[in-house]
Design a protein around this motif. Structure first.
Motif, PDB file in Angstrom:
ATOM      1  N   ALA A  20      23.094  37.107   3.701  1.00  0.00           N
ATOM      2  CA  ALA A  20      22.973  38.550   3.976  1.00  0.00           C
ATOM      3  C   ALA A  20      24.155  39.047   4.808  1.00  0.00           C
ATOM      4  CB  ALA A  20      21.656  38.839   4.697  1.00  0.00           C
ATOM      5  N   LEU A  21      24.548  38.262   5.817  1.00  0.00           N
ATOM      6  CA  LEU A  21      25.693  38.667   6.641  1.00  0.00           C
ATOM      7  C   LEU A  21      27.005  38.580   5.856  1.00  0.00           C
ATOM      8  CD1 LEU A  21      24.716  37.028  10.010  1.00  0.00           C
ATOM      9  CD2 LEU A  21      24.855  39.467   9.511  1.00  0.00           C
ATOM     10  N   GLY A  22      27.102  37.627   4.952  1.00  0.00           N
ATOM     11  CA  GLY A  22      28.297  37.495   4.131  1.00  0.00           C
ATOM     12  C   GLY A  22      28.454  38.611   3.118  1.00  0.00           C
ATOM     13  N   MET A  23      27.366  39.328   2.842  1.00  0.00           N
ATOM     14  CA  MET A  23      27.435  40.434   1.881  1.00  0.00           C
ATOM     15  C   MET A  23      28.367  41.544   2.368  1.00  0.00           C
ATOM     16  SD  MET A  23      25.730  39.471  -0.690  1.00  0.00           S
ATOM     17  CE  MET A  23      25.420  40.907  -1.688  1.00  0.00           C
ATOM     18  N   ASP A  24      28.489  41.704   3.663  1.00  0.00           N
ATOM     19  CA  ASP A  24      29.421  42.681   4.218  1.00  0.00           C
ATOM     20  C   ASP A  24      30.858  42.292   3.843  1.00  0.00           C
ATOM     21  OD1 ASP A  24      30.074  44.973   5.607  1.00  0.00           O
ATOM     22  OD2 ASP A  24      30.076  43.997   7.559  1.00  0.00           O
ATOM     23  N   ALA A  25      31.195  41.019   4.036  1.00  0.00           N
ATOM     24  CA  ALA A  25      32.529  40.530   3.660  1.00  0.00           C
ATOM     25  C   ALA A  25      32.727  40.640   2.153  1.00  0.00           C
ATOM     26  CB  ALA A  25      32.708  39.085   4.116  1.00  0.00           C
ATOM     27  N   PHE A  26      31.677  40.373   1.402  1.00  0.00           N
ATOM     28  CA  PHE A  26      31.740  40.478  -0.056  1.00  0.00           C
ATOM     29  C   PHE A  26      32.030  41.914  -0.484  1.00  0.00           C
ATOM     30  CE2 PHE A  26      29.454  41.367  -4.051  1.00  0.00           C
ATOM     31  CZ  PHE A  26      30.077  40.470  -4.899  1.00  0.00           C
ATOM     32  N   SER A  27      31.249  42.856   0.044  1.00  0.00           N
ATOM     33  CA  SER A  27      31.396  44.243  -0.394  1.00  0.00           C
ATOM     34  C   SER A  27      32.729  44.843   0.033  1.00  0.00           C
ATOM     35  CB  SER A  27      30.235  45.089   0.132  1.00  0.00           C
ATOM     36  OG  SER A  27      30.230  45.115   1.538  1.00  0.00           O
ATOM     37  N   LEU A  28      33.161  44.573   1.256  1.00  0.00           N
ATOM     38  CA  LEU A  28      34.458  45.092   1.685  1.00  0.00           C
ATOM     39  C   LEU A  28      35.599  44.364   0.980  1.00  0.00           C
ATOM     40  CD1 LEU A  28      33.758  45.598   5.475  1.00  0.00           C
ATOM     41  CD2 LEU A  28      33.893  47.341   3.697  1.00  0.00           C
ATOM     42  N   GLY A  29      35.371  43.094   0.648  1.00  0.00           N
ATOM     43  CA  GLY A  29      36.370  42.339  -0.108  1.00  0.00           C
ATOM     44  C   GLY A  29      36.613  42.927  -1.483  1.00  0.00           C
ATOM     45  N   VAL A 118      34.126  42.428   9.820  1.00  0.00           N
ATOM     46  CA  VAL A 118      33.030  42.012   8.943  1.00  0.00           C
ATOM     47  C   VAL A 118      32.208  40.886   9.563  1.00  0.00           C
ATOM     48  CG1 VAL A 118      34.179  42.759   6.828  1.00  0.00           C
ATOM     49  CG2 VAL A 118      34.403  40.382   7.568  1.00  0.00           C
ATOM     50  N   SER A 119      32.659  40.352  10.690  1.00  0.00           N
ATOM     51  CA  SER A 119      31.953  39.246  11.340  1.00  0.00           C
ATOM     52  C   SER A 119      31.212  39.661  12.602  1.00  0.00           C
ATOM     53  CB  SER A 119      32.943  38.130  11.693  1.00  0.00           C
ATOM     54  OG  SER A 119      33.621  37.688  10.550  1.00  0.00           O
ATOM     55  N   ILE A 120      31.438  40.866  13.073  1.00  0.00           N
ATOM     56  CA  ILE A 120      30.868  41.287  14.352  1.00  0.00           C
ATOM     57  C   ILE A 120      29.339  41.317  14.310  1.00  0.00           C
ATOM     58  CG2 ILE A 120      30.868  43.791  14.057  1.00  0.00           C
ATOM     59  CD1 ILE A 120      32.311  42.042  17.095  1.00  0.00           C
ATOM     60  N   ASP A 121      28.760  41.630  13.154  1.00  0.00           N
ATOM     61  CA  ASP A 121      27.299  41.641  13.057  1.00  0.00           C
ATOM     62  C   ASP A 121      26.708  40.234  13.160  1.00  0.00           C
ATOM     63  OD1 ASP A 121      28.395  40.986  10.618  1.00  0.00           O
ATOM     64  OD2 ASP A 121      27.178  42.354   9.446  1.00  0.00           O
ATOM     65  N   SER A 122      27.514  39.218  12.908  1.00  0.00           N
ATOM     66  CA  SER A 122      27.054  37.837  13.074  1.00  0.00           C
ATOM     67  C   SER A 122      26.743  37.525  14.534  1.00  0.00           C
ATOM     68  CB  SER A 122      28.107  36.851  12.561  1.00  0.00           C
ATOM     69  OG  SER A 122      28.322  37.014  11.195  1.00  0.00           O
ATOM     70  N   PHE A 123      27.414  38.215  15.450  1.00  0.00           N
ATOM     71  CA  PHE A 123      27.131  38.028  16.875  1.00  0.00           C
ATOM     72  C   PHE A 123      25.690  38.437  17.172  1.00  0.00           C
ATOM     73  CE2 PHE A 123      26.777  39.741  21.170  1.00  0.00           C
ATOM     74  CZ  PHE A 123      27.175  38.646  21.921  1.00  0.00           C
ATOM     75  N   SER A 124      25.299  39.604  16.688  1.00  0.00           N
ATOM     76  CA  SER A 124      23.948  40.104  16.950  1.00  0.00           C
ATOM     77  C   SER A 124      22.885  39.190  16.358  1.00  0.00           C
ATOM     78  CB  SER A 124      23.787  41.511  16.370  1.00  0.00           C
ATOM     79  OG  SER A 124      24.735  42.377  16.928  1.00  0.00           O
ATOM     80  N   VAL A 125      23.119  38.719  15.148  1.00  0.00           N
ATOM     81  CA  VAL A 125      22.162  37.807  14.531  1.00  0.00           C
ATOM     82  C   VAL A 125      22.137  36.493  15.305  1.00  0.00           C
ATOM     83  CG1 VAL A 125      21.604  36.501  12.443  1.00  0.00           C
ATOM     84  CG2 VAL A 125      22.321  38.881  12.278  1.00  0.00           C
TER      85      VAL A 125
END
Length: 186
Positions: A20-29, A118-125
């Motif tokens: 789910a968190l990688g989807m951000d990197a996927f979509s912006l990629g 794209v990785s900053i939300d990984s901190f919160s999780v």
């Protein structure tokens, strides 16, 4: 036997969250890939995203463990609420129209800023997972591998498809995080 099924449940949960968190990197990629990107830049950006998807949840887990010792019984509600807010933010951002990114993704600074964003939300999780005392090595490796792999797929797919697909990937990731947040609370 019970411990094995609990471990499998934790593994599945972490893999779903990492995806789910990688989807951000996927979509912006996808968006960056549509602008035209060399394979060398795909590799560099994906490695940086994988690195930040390891570093940020690691920092978050340590923060979450500290907060867990302070909050006690309120931990489940705080962690669940954090995931719900983060998921809602991802869904909301996926439908913002007309946002342009001014960062040159080919420069070192551009790659670092993009990877961090794209990785900053990984901190919160990571904070939420730290409150639940999740397996540290499993968590950060799953987040790093999924973040890097999904960014490669997004960047390469972006070279071939339309820009609209990326918006739905981020929204899906947000919905998944919100569902886990609700599950943590109840």
């Amino acid at each position: 036997m019970l411990e094995t099924s609990a471990g499998l449940g934790q593994l599945i949960t972490i893999l779903i969250m990492a995806t789910a968190l990688g989807m951000d990197a996927f979509s912006l990629g996808i968006g960056i890939g549509m602008k035209g990107i060399r394979l060398l830049h795909v590799l560099r950006i994906s490695v940086l995203i994988g690195f930040f998807h390891i570093l940020m949840p690691l920092l978050g887990i340590f923060t979450g463990q500290y907060m867990s010792s302070l909050l006690g019984q309120v931990t489940n509600y705080a962690a669940g609420g954090l995931l719900i807010l983060l998921g809602a933010h991802m869904v909301f951002n996926s439908f913002k129209a007309g946002e342009t990114r001014m960062i040159d993704h080919r420069s070192l600074l551009g790659m670092l800023l993009f990877s961090l964003s794209v990785s900053i939300d990984s901190f919160s999780v990571g904070v939420s997972l730290g409150m639940f005392r999740s397996d540290l090595l499993l968590t950060v490796l799953a987040f790093g591998i999924c973040g890097g792999a999904l960014s490669v797929m997004g960047l390469l797919l972006g070279r071939r498809v339309s820009r609209n697909l990326g918006e739905f990937g981020e929204a899906l990731g947000g919905v998944i995080l919100m569902a886990f947040g609700i599950a943590f609370i109840f």
